[in-house]
Design a protein around this motif. Structure first.
Motif, short mmCIF file in Angstrom:
data_model
loop_
_atom_site.label_atom_id
_atom_site.label_comp_id
_atom_site.label_asym_id
_atom_site.label_seq_id
_atom_site.Cartn_x
_atom_site.Cartn_y
_atom_site.Cartn_z
N ALA A 26 -1.61 9.08 6.80
CA ALA A 26 -3.08 8.50 7.44
C ALA A 26 -2.90 8.72 9.19
O ALA A 26 -1.77 8.30 9.48
CB ALA A 26 -3.30 6.97 7.38
N PRO A 27 -3.59 9.50 9.68
CA PRO A 27 -3.56 9.88 11.15
C PRO A 27 -3.86 8.58 12.17
O PRO A 27 -4.86 8.73 12.93
CB PRO A 27 -4.39 11.00 11.30
CG PRO A 27 -5.36 10.95 10.35
CD PRO A 27 -4.82 10.19 9.27
N VAL A 28 -3.05 7.56 12.12
CA VAL A 28 -3.34 6.64 12.96
C VAL A 28 -1.92 5.72 13.53
O VAL A 28 -1.54 4.85 13.53
CB VAL A 28 -4.12 5.20 12.37
CG1 VAL A 28 -5.47 5.52 12.13
CG2 VAL A 28 -3.60 5.07 10.87
N SER A 29 -0.94 6.88 13.85
CA SER A 29 0.32 6.42 14.31
C SER A 29 0.62 6.30 15.73
O SER A 29 1.46 5.80 16.02
CB SER A 29 1.37 7.45 13.52
OG SER A 29 1.26 8.71 14.20
N ASN A 30 -0.41 6.89 16.50
CA ASN A 30 -0.22 6.65 17.91
C ASN A 30 -1.44 6.51 18.69
O ASN A 30 -2.66 6.33 17.89
CB ASN A 30 0.46 7.84 18.48
CG ASN A 30 -0.46 9.28 18.32
OD1 ASN A 30 -1.52 9.29 17.90
ND2 ASN A 30 0.44 10.32 18.48
N MET B 291 -5.04 0.97 9.57
CA MET B 291 -6.43 1.53 9.69
C MET B 291 -7.53 0.27 9.63
O MET B 291 -8.62 0.30 10.20
CB MET B 291 -6.75 2.52 8.31
CG MET B 291 -6.12 3.74 8.37
SD MET B 291 -6.35 4.81 7.37
CE MET B 291 -7.81 5.55 8.04
N THR B 292 -7.09 -0.87 8.98
CA THR B 292 -8.07 -1.90 8.88
C THR B 292 -8.02 -2.53 10.03
O THR B 292 -9.33 -3.05 10.61
CB THR B 292 -7.53 -2.91 7.90
OG1 THR B 292 -7.47 -2.40 6.72
CG2 THR B 292 -8.51 -4.16 7.55
N ILE B 293 -6.90 -2.53 10.82
CA ILE B 293 -7.02 -3.44 12.33
C ILE B 293 -7.81 -2.39 13.36
O ILE B 293 -8.71 -2.99 13.99
CB ILE B 293 -5.59 -3.61 12.73
CG1 ILE B 293 -4.67 -4.53 12.13
CG2 ILE B 293 -5.69 -3.61 14.27
CD1 ILE B 293 -4.80 -5.96 12.66
N THR B 294 -7.46 -1.29 13.18
CA THR B 294 -8.20 -0.47 14.20
C THR B 294 -9.70 -0.23 14.02
O THR B 294 -10.47 0.16 15.02
CB THR B 294 -7.32 1.02 14.41
OG1 THR B 294 -6.98 1.60 13.18
CG2 THR B 294 -5.83 0.71 15.10
#
Length: 551
Positions: free
Chosen positions: A304-308, A380-383
């Protein structure tokens, strides 16, 4: 609906047709290179190296793929070129260089004893393990620029051949004799090709030399694949990454969002309901391209592309459009869609134009995040909750505008905006609360404790409590319409602190995977400007209320 789908399909096919065919001479971009813990195309490698040194992915209109090879082939030719970018005035002052200049050559920066003294100063700071302030961060970047240029020029940075055994690829400088000859074939064909392009040779000669360059690259790749077929099996992802680099899906997405916002503005100004269909088409195109880009990053990196910070900005702006569209379909207020397109386009434009702060490069996951399952469901849920709060923030700005225009005559619009703000906050809380709990479960799984008052955890909780307080106060009748508009803006500061502040200002805690630096002056100005705007509208509203009471 059928017409809409037809239009969307036609436009997307047009885009894919434009980018599907590589031009002669482009094969070099697809050459696999090992760098930064993964295999990437030379196209990505060269752009990243040039951005580290020069701050941009092109130099004087020339592609990074050309520049990086010429560094390696003829480093002395770059001795007088101003390719090193320095922005920090303190560093320039320490080096006794002009502060109004941004680019310098290697001799100006690294030729004096002062640079050696500054490196020693930086090393001493590192040994104390203190957090580096912006001056030392800029010094560290300068040191990295020096290192990257030297290593690329020496042929030690570009690793192009997999070993027969093991995982560390072999750099150009260390290639066996047979592969040295094949790589010389690439460089010879490359020099011939760019020489003909620069001299304005006829099209047939340029095309012929481009074809020879492609053939030499393919010959090297064939030999390298034969050396270790398993390690050289990245063709599909290499092609996907080059396509991603060329296509810029997020740039196209915000272009369509801006166009959709302009059409929505015309719907209001001209009161033409028929134009709403056009705005939905434009928004749909932007959203599909946005999703396509997100999916490409996911495919290339297998996560999932949510690492930075860059990836979360892309994800949050996607969520803004999703929530705005759902709420607009339910309430049909129009301003929800308008606020959503503006906010999402704003976030994508920032991500596109600030690569020094929001790093867009594709990087492997930090060890702490190497769990696709938890990364997906927690981060992903937080963001995605930030997306709903961001939409409420945009609606709050719109609400302030209507308060300035006149509270009485725009009462219905303000009431609609407040309804949308309330629903957006509810959506945000519905995602943030379970996101925090899921994070606690992951923390227990990874670090052996559910909650540790880590800065990221603490500020996420503060943001949740802030929005819960607003929703409770509204439900209890303690906050009226103006209060909801104001709190939508003020409470978003808590999200900014949890999202940006912990990673880029505090820079402390176990959530170290998203840390970075830069942009604090712009973010502070953004928050301050909105606070001043809230204060200004409050003062204006108070004045109008007193004036109305007297009359």
């Amino acid at each position: 609906m059928k017409k809409l789908l037809l239009v969307l399909t036609t436009v997307l096919l047009s885009f894919s047709t434009v980018v599907a065919f590589a031009k002669p001479g482009d094969q070099l971009k697809y050459l696999p290179v090992q760098d930064g813990g993964r295999i990437k195309p030379y196209d990505s490698f060269s752009k990243e190296m040039l951005e580290i040194v020069y701050g941009k992915s092109t130099y004087e209109g020339r592609k990074a793929t050309e520049i990086i090879l010429t560094w390696m082939l003829s480093p002395q030719a770059w001795a007088d070129k101003k390719i090193f970018e320095v922005r920090n005035h303190q560093v320039l002052e320490a080096l006794k260089l002009p502060k109004d200049q941004r680019y310098f050559n290697g001799q100006e920066l690294f030729g004096s004893e002062r640079f050696t003294l500054l490196r020693q100063e930086l090393q001493a700071k590192r040994e104390t393990k203190e957090k580096l302030n912006p001056y030392f961060q800029a010094l560290q970047r300068l040191e990295n620029q020096f290192f990257v240029f030297q290593e690329v020029a020496a042929g030690r940075m570009m690793k192009v051949l997999p070993p027969k055994e093991g995982s560390n690829w072999i750099a150009v400088a260390d290639l066996p004799e047979a592969f040295q000859q094949k790589f010389v074939g690439i460089t010879t064909a490359f020099v011939t090709y760019i020489g003909q392009v620069a001299s304005g040779a006829n099209a047939a000669d340029i095309e012929s030399s481009a074809a020879k360059l492609d053939e030499s690259v393919v010959a090297f790749e064939t030999a390298a694949r034969a050396e270790n077929p398993t390690a050289y099996d990245h063709d599909t992802k290499i092609k996907a990454e080059v396509h991603y680099n060329d296509f810029h899906p997020f740039r196209w997405a915000y272009v369509f969002y801006i166009l959709a916002a302009i059409v929505l503005l015309l719907v209001w100004a001209l009161s033409k309901e028929s134009m709403m269909k056009a705005s939905w088409v434009l928004l749909g195109l932007g959203f599909i391209l946005h999703t396509y880009g997100f999916g490409l990053r996911m495919y290339i990196m297998e996560r999932a592309p949510v690492s930075n910070m860059y990836e979360t900005v892309i994800w949050v702006s996607w969520g803004v459009i999703l929530f705005a569209s759902i709420l607009e379909l339910i309430y049909k207020f129009r301003m929800i869609l308008f606020a959503g397109t503006l906010v999402s386009a704003f976030a994508l434009v920032i991500a596109d134009f600030a690569p020094a702060v929001l790093d867009p490069t594709l990087q492997p996951l930090e060890p702490v995040l190497r769990s696709n399952y938890w990364l997906t469901i927690h981060v992903m849920t937080i963001t995605i909750s930030y997306a709903a709060f961001f939409l409420a923030f945009g609606l709050g700005d719109l609400g302030l505008f209507y308060y300035l225009k006149g509270e009485e005559k725009n009462h219905e619009k303000i009431r609609a905006i407040v309804t949308a703000i309330y629903r957006s906050m509810q959506i945000g809380v519905a995602f943030l609360a379970p996101g925090i709990i899921l994070g606690g479960i992951w923390a227990d799984y990874s670090w052996g404790r559910f909650w540790g008052w880590d800065p990221k955890e603490t500020w996420a909780l503060i943001a949740l409590l802030g929005y819960l307080a607003v929703l409770h106060a509204r439900y209890a009748g303690m906050i009226k319409n103006f209060g909801m508009v104001v709190t939508a803006i003020i409470t978003f500061s808590l999200v900014i602190m949890a999202w940006y502040g912990v990673n880029f200002v505090l820079g402390a805690g176990l959530h170290s995977y998203g840390f970075g630096a830069g942009g604090i002056e712009y973010v502070s100005a953004f928050v301050a400007a909105h606070m001043l705007m809230v204060l200004y509208v409050w003062v204006i509203r108070q004045g109008r209320t007193k004036k109305s009471a007297k009359s």
